[in-house]
Write an enzyme that holds these catalytic residues in place. Sequence first.
Site, short mmCIF file in Angstrom:
data_model
loop_
_atom_site.label_atom_id
_atom_site.label_comp_id
_atom_site.label_asym_id
_atom_site.label_seq_id
_atom_site.Cartn_x
_atom_site.Cartn_y
_atom_site.Cartn_z
N ASP A 18 0.79 -1.11 0.08
CA ASP A 18 0.02 0.06 -0.09
C ASP A 18 0.94 1.35 0.06
O ASP A 18 1.96 1.30 0.47
CB ASP A 18 -0.72 0.03 1.22
CG ASP A 18 -2.31 -0.86 1.21
OD1 ASP A 18 -2.13 -1.57 0.13
OD2 ASP A 18 -2.96 -0.69 2.04
N ASP A 65 0.17 3.97 1.46
CA ASP A 65 0.15 4.91 2.76
C ASP A 65 1.00 4.20 3.93
O ASP A 65 0.76 4.53 5.12
CB ASP A 65 -1.02 5.30 3.22
CG ASP A 65 -2.22 4.07 3.12
OD1 ASP A 65 -1.64 2.95 3.28
OD2 ASP A 65 -3.39 4.14 2.71
N TRP A 110 -13.40 -1.23 -2.36
CA TRP A 110 -12.44 -1.36 -1.10
C TRP A 110 -13.08 -2.79 -0.44
O TRP A 110 -14.09 -3.15 -0.67
CB TRP A 110 -12.93 -0.27 -0.27
CG TRP A 110 -11.89 -0.29 1.14
CD1 TRP A 110 -11.07 0.24 1.32
CD2 TRP A 110 -12.53 -1.35 2.15
NE1 TRP A 110 -10.47 -0.22 2.50
CE2 TRP A 110 -11.41 -1.23 2.99
CE3 TRP A 110 -13.45 -2.13 2.58
CZ2 TRP A 110 -11.13 -1.63 4.37
CZ3 TRP A 110 -13.38 -3.01 3.64
CH2 TRP A 110 -12.24 -2.76 4.77
N GLU A 124 -10.23 -8.48 -1.46
CA GLU A 124 -9.13 -8.67 -2.38
C GLU A 124 -7.80 -9.36 -1.63
O GLU A 124 -7.36 -10.55 -1.96
CB GLU A 124 -8.55 -7.76 -3.19
CG GLU A 124 -7.66 -6.88 -2.86
CD GLU A 124 -7.72 -5.99 -1.67
OE1 GLU A 124 -9.00 -5.52 -1.44
OE2 GLU A 124 -7.02 -5.56 -0.92
N ASP A 125 -7.46 -8.93 -0.41
CA ASP A 125 -6.45 -9.57 0.43
C ASP A 125 -7.00 -10.82 1.05
O ASP A 125 -6.17 -11.69 1.12
CB ASP A 125 -6.03 -8.54 1.51
CG ASP A 125 -7.18 -7.77 2.32
OD1 ASP A 125 -8.62 -8.00 1.77
OD2 ASP A 125 -6.83 -7.45 3.38
N MET A 133 0.73 4.12 9.27
CA MET A 133 -0.25 4.46 8.08
C MET A 133 -0.43 5.91 8.10
O MET A 133 -1.12 6.46 8.84
CB MET A 133 -1.53 3.55 8.21
CG MET A 133 -2.15 3.89 6.96
SD MET A 133 -3.57 2.54 6.44
CE MET A 133 -5.05 3.16 7.13
N HIS A 179 -5.55 8.89 6.18
CA HIS A 179 -6.60 9.23 5.08
C HIS A 179 -7.90 8.81 5.23
O HIS A 179 -8.46 8.03 6.23
CB HIS A 179 -5.89 8.40 3.81
CG HIS A 179 -6.13 7.08 3.92
ND1 HIS A 179 -7.30 6.24 3.60
CD2 HIS A 179 -5.19 5.87 4.30
CE1 HIS A 179 -7.12 5.09 3.84
NE2 HIS A 179 -5.60 4.90 4.04
N ARG A 233 -11.66 7.62 3.09
CA ARG A 233 -11.82 6.85 1.79
C ARG A 233 -11.90 7.74 0.84
O ARG A 233 -12.51 8.52 0.74
CB ARG A 233 -13.33 6.13 2.38
CG ARG A 233 -13.69 4.85 1.11
CD ARG A 233 -13.02 3.53 1.50
NE ARG A 233 -12.52 3.00 2.58
CZ ARG A 233 -13.34 2.38 3.38
NH1 ARG A 233 -14.69 2.00 3.22
NH2 ARG A 233 -12.98 1.73 4.60
C1 UD2 Z 1 -6.66 -2.02 3.79
C2 UD2 Z 1 -5.53 -2.82 3.50
C3 UD2 Z 1 -5.26 -2.85 1.88
C4 UD2 Z 1 -6.55 -3.23 1.24
C5 UD2 Z 1 -7.54 -2.33 1.41
C6 UD2 Z 1 -9.07 -2.94 0.83
C7 UD2 Z 1 -4.22 -2.62 5.47
C8 UD2 Z 1 -3.03 -1.86 6.04
N1 UD2 Z 1 -4.50 -2.26 4.21
O1 UD2 Z 1 -6.49 -0.58 3.54
O2 UD2 Z 1 -4.21 -3.67 1.58
O3 UD2 Z 1 -6.66 -4.55 1.28
O4 UD2 Z 1 -7.77 -2.39 2.86
O5 UD2 Z 1 -9.21 -2.91 -0.59
O6 UD2 Z 1 -4.79 -3.18 6.07
N2 UD2 Z 1 -5.37 3.42 -3.21
C9 UD2 Z 1 -4.90 4.50 -4.00
N3 UD2 Z 1 -5.88 5.57 -4.57
C10 UD2 Z 1 -7.05 5.26 -4.28
C11 UD2 Z 1 -7.36 4.31 -3.47
C12 UD2 Z 1 -6.61 3.23 -3.10
O7 UD2 Z 1 -3.78 4.71 -4.29
O8 UD2 Z 1 -7.95 6.17 -4.51
C13 UD2 Z 1 -4.30 2.52 -3.04
C14 UD2 Z 1 -3.29 2.95 -2.14
O9 UD2 Z 1 -2.04 2.25 -2.29
C15 UD2 Z 1 -3.86 2.49 -0.77
C16 UD2 Z 1 -4.31 1.11 -1.09
O10 UD2 Z 1 -4.86 1.29 -2.35
O11 UD2 Z 1 -3.18 2.49 0.41
C17 UD2 Z 1 -5.41 0.60 -0.12
O12 UD2 Z 1 -6.47 1.59 0.09
P1 UD2 Z 1 -6.97 2.07 1.35
O13 UD2 Z 1 -5.81 2.78 1.83
O14 UD2 Z 1 -8.04 3.27 0.88
O15 UD2 Z 1 -7.52 1.29 2.32
P2 UD2 Z 1 -7.21 0.57 3.63
O16 UD2 Z 1 -6.48 1.70 4.46
O17 UD2 Z 1 -8.51 0.33 4.54
MN MN Z 2 -4.81 2.64 3.61
#
Ligand code: UD2
Ligand code: MN
Length: 354
Positions: A197, A199, A259, A262-263, A289, A292, A294
């Site tokens: 990711d 972030d 969102w 997939e993991d 992290m 941010h 959504r």
């Molecule tokens: C969690 C998971 C992530 C993924 C996601 C569900 C952790 C630390 N991370 O992240 O691996 O499974 O849930 O899909 O558990 N991104 C962009 N631009 C966008 C949207 C997403 O660059 O507009 C990329 C970016 O690399 C980001 C990643 O996708 O870090 C995951 O998206 P998130 O950070 O919004 O989701 P998060 O933090 O819930």
């Molecule tokens: Mn994130």
Amino acid sequence: MACKFGTYSFPQRLKLLLIIVSLGSILTWIVTHNIQDLVWEVNPQPLEQKVQRWTGVQIVSTGPQKPQPVTPTPTSLPLCAFLSPYLRGATALKFDAQLTFEEVQKRNPKVKEGRCKPQECHALQRVAILIPYRNRERHLLYLLEHLHPFLQRQLLDYGIYIINQAGNGVFNRAKLLNVGFLEALKEYPWDCFIFHDVDLVPENDFNLYHCDHEPKHLVVGRNSTGYRLRYKMYFGGATAMTKQQFTRVNGFSNRYWGWGGEDDDLRIRVQLQKMKIVRPSLEVARYTMTFHTRDHGNEINPERMALLKKVPQVWSKDGLNSCSYKVLTIQHKPLYINITVDIGDPRHNPEVAV
Ligand code: UD2
Ligand code: MN
């Protein structure tokens, strides 16, 4: 009594000469080899023992350890040590609002077009860092700021790829990572892939960005969840898989738009192949992290639970072997390789019909 060489008989002189030559060759051998690496190659110790012996930091992994896959060794350079002498352990992370890409470039003069490898030794693995991306410039800058020095300290032959989703359609993290895998291999024979990711910034460089004998989950704890594992089977954020491991599971599913899910899908693929997930200890597998909310275009995917139920039936048809996309540009920027790709959308996508 003085001992003169001339007083020895011919067979005695020959023996003496042989002894001197053998001693000389043994000495040369010792000097030209990295003893530590040889000990590791001949008698591989579990990672946790090595780390403990060298640093006092304890690493616990859920699976047994085996030696790492190693890239072919050129004769001129010794293999890099498995644990680099440059590792620093836990580092306090600072995020400077004034930071620029130019500044990060200046601080990393050895990085060329997103890649770097040690000059003093032959890296144990060729590691591609794949980052799914859209519109997160500040996060990318902070990650690059910390990741480049981190990976150089680990003595890796590495490259950082940003897989940038073109357009404003629904985001698809997993499909972008499949594209990154397929495209990165067209450039260089990478051994190991880190799906990362944008972030998440690692806090401790003993969290080795190497691949292991089993798929490795790198994020045990992070600031936003009180540094606790979210759930036992959690496999998100940052994971490391060899080329063989990732190919064996047919990569990620291409069908997770938006969102979530997939993991877990990838974890089920790994389990279906009877592979285990290994993790470093919480002490080293810590991340910050960057905050941010959504993103637009990455709303929760309501289909994710239904998709997860179908993994055993569809994994072999949905993945690397069905990933259709159109690369728009590949730019070799100073700090990363940017692949901008059109991955289509959920309505007009052949993968959905599996
Ligand atoms: C969690 C998971 C992530 C993924 C996601 C569900 C952790 C630390 N991370 O992240 O691996 O499974 O849930 O899909 O558990 N991104 C962009 N631009 C966008 C949207 C997403 O660059 O507009 C990329 C970016 O690399 C980001 C990643 O996708 O870090 C995951 O998206 P998130 O950070 O919004 O989701 P998060 O933090 O819930
Ligand atoms: Mn994130």
